[in-house]
Design a protein around this motif. Structure first.
Motif, PDB file in Angstrom:
ATOM      1  N   UNK A  66       0.814  -1.207   0.000  1.00 35.06           N
ATOM      2  CA  UNK A  66       0.000   0.000   0.000  1.00 35.06           C
ATOM      3  C   UNK A  66       0.848   1.258   0.000  1.00 35.06           C
ATOM      4  N   UNK A  67       2.065   1.162   0.523  1.00 32.46           N
ATOM      5  CA  UNK A  67       2.976   2.311   0.456  1.00 32.46           C
ATOM      6  C   UNK A  67       3.423   2.571  -0.980  1.00 32.46           C
ATOM      7  N   UNK A  68       3.525   1.499  -1.782  1.00 35.74           N
ATOM      8  CA  UNK A  68       3.910   1.659  -3.184  1.00 35.74           C
ATOM      9  C   UNK A  68       2.767   2.225  -4.015  1.00 35.74           C
ATOM     10  N   UNK A  69       1.574   1.687  -3.818  1.00 35.00           N
ATOM     11  CA  UNK A  69       0.401   2.197  -4.506  1.00 35.00           C
ATOM     12  C   UNK A  69      -0.855   1.851  -3.712  1.00 35.00           C
ATOM     13  N   UNK A  70      -1.677   2.828  -3.462  1.00 37.71           N
ATOM     14  CA  UNK A  70      -1.643   4.192  -4.013  1.00 37.71           C
ATOM     15  C   UNK A  70      -0.751   5.153  -3.240  1.00 37.71           C
ATOM     16  N   UNK A  71      -0.071   4.680  -2.194  1.00 36.83           N
ATOM     17  CA  UNK A  71       0.712   5.534  -1.303  1.00 36.83           C
ATOM     18  C   UNK A  71      -0.063   5.774  -0.021  1.00 36.83           C
ATOM     19  N   UNK A  72       0.641   5.711   1.126  1.00 34.33           N
ATOM     20  CA  UNK A  72      -0.074   5.791   2.401  1.00 34.33           C
ATOM     21  C   UNK A  72      -0.729   7.139   2.630  1.00 34.33           C
ATOM     22  N   UNK A 122      10.966  -0.104 -10.122  1.00 38.25           N
ATOM     23  CA  UNK A 122      12.395  -0.103  -9.836  1.00 38.25           C
ATOM     24  C   UNK A 122      12.847   0.973  -8.874  1.00 38.25           C
ATOM     25  N   UNK A 123      11.932   1.797  -8.374  1.00 34.87           N
ATOM     26  CA  UNK A 123      12.303   2.860  -7.438  1.00 34.87           C
ATOM     27  C   UNK A 123      12.818   2.265  -6.129  1.00 34.87           C
TER      28      UNK A 123
END
Length: 379
Positions: A66-72, A122-123
């Motif tokens: 969820x931190x990757x998408x959509x972001x917390x 890849x981030x």
């Protein structure tokens, strides 16, 4: 913390099985209980109403994904996980520790943090214990898991000790970073397959102000008997007045064997993953619905189940999978989750009657003719 309470109402006389209630800001969870996995704020393929209809009281989400998408921060602005998903009950969020194990090829671990290379773009993502708690506070879950260091088994003794000791230090950092009084923190016991290390870790963590405790790093490749041995060795060193959660487990047999050893909460993707792959759990063993024998079978999957899938014939369900219709995986996912919740309800009733051992023996008689492969698969 007045928002959280765990009460044990019954103790089975012949085993360590407990019947309790875990109270959270979003409601009560009857234990033993099973949490469907909603890694990315969704239990795959099902609406939130369908999940609730299976009997689930608490679901699980994942910090890393969820931190990757959509972001917390996006989740927070959308009302947290409860507001975004419309789930009204309690939610537990994993810390990202399991991804330290499952994404071993794209991560590095230091004393300060775990560093991942995103599997999406890849981030670089740096996850410290403090940041894991920050993310989970934005997600607004009722229970936040500490960040732990999970290693694959079998592993060299030095690697197991190193990961266990780091997990203890990270647990303390998570506790110190927490700011919300309406979010419980659960510590995670590590120590591989070494009973003494597990006892040491459990004793150390039990001295800290956590609202619950988990046993992690199991069901990662070891035989089921080894998992049961470690659970039995660990639970006596955990507080009796707080919930115990075995992470990423497992098959129906695994659930009952570990309830007998003192576990209260479980999660696993097995019911939904197996459902999407045309396999249904029943009291009479597994049913692989794609098999040709079901082509003209008018029977339901399970005559004792009242879920929507079991209103249909096996022949119709097989047709859905052969035709690659999305309704097939949806229906079998609903059935499997309903089945898991039925096992939990029956286990609770058996504990209340003091007949849990008899209940387990009856269930195993039906299951053991077609055993499943044990694997932790949380997402």
């Amino acid at each position: 913390m007045s928002h959280f309470q765990y009460n044990i109402h019954h103790q089975d006389p012949a085993t360590a099985a407990r019947r309790g209630v875990f109270t959270t800001p979003h409601g009560r969870v009857q234990t033993p209980g099973f949490m469907p996995v909603g890694t990315q704020a969704t239990v795959k393929g099902l609406t939130i109403d369908q999940v609730a209809a299976t009997g689930a009281e608490m679901i699980l989400g994942n910090t890393y994904h969820l931190a990757l998408r959509p972001g917390h921060e996006t989740v927070r602005r959308l009302g947290g996980l409860h507001g975004m998903t419309l789930w009204q009950g309690p939610i537990l969020t994993d810390s990202g520790g399991f991804q330290i194990f499952s994404l071993e090829g794209i991560r590095e671990v230091s004393e300060q943090q775990a560093t991942f290379r995103s599997h999406i773009d890849g981030a670089i993502i740096q996850l410290t214990p403090e940041h894991s708690i920050e993310i989970q506070e934005s997600l607004g879950s009722d229970v936040a898991m500490v960040l732990d260091h999970v290693v694959a088994l079998p592993a060299e003794p030095d690697a197991v000790v190193d990961a266990m000791e780091r997990s203890i230090r990270w647990a303390k950092r998570c506790l110190n970073a927490a700011t919300r009084d309406d979010q419980a923190r659960f510590a995670i016991v590590q120590g591989g397959l070494d009973a003494k290390l597990r006892a040491e870790c459990a004793t150390e963590l039990s001295s800290l102000a956590f609202e619950g405790f988990a046993i992690g790093g199991l069901s990662v490749g070891e035989p089921p008997e080894e998992m049961y041995r470690i659970t039995a060795a660990t639970c006596p060193h955990l507080p009796t007045d707080k919930p115990r959660y075995l992470m990423g487990v497992g098959t129906p047999i695994d659930l009952l064997e570990n309830i007998a050893r003192g576990i209260d909460l479980f999660d696993c993707v097995m019911p939904t993953r197996n459902g999407r792959n045309a396999m249904a759990f029943t009291d009479r063993g597994q049913i692989k619905i794609r098999n040709a024998v079901h082509r003209e079978d008018t029977r339901p999957l399970d005559p004792d189940c009242h879920c929507v899938a079991c209103r249909h014939s096996r022949g119709y369900l097989r047709h859905l999978f052969i035709a690659k219709e999305m309704l097939g995986p949806i229906l079998l996912s609903i059935h499997n989750l309903t089945y898991y919740q039925r096992i939990m309800a029956e286990a609770r009733a058996a504990i209340e009657l003091g007949r849990f051992s008899e209940y387990v023996a009856k269930k195993k008689k039906g299951w053991l003719s077609q055993p499943t492969t044990n694997a932790e698969t949380r997402g």
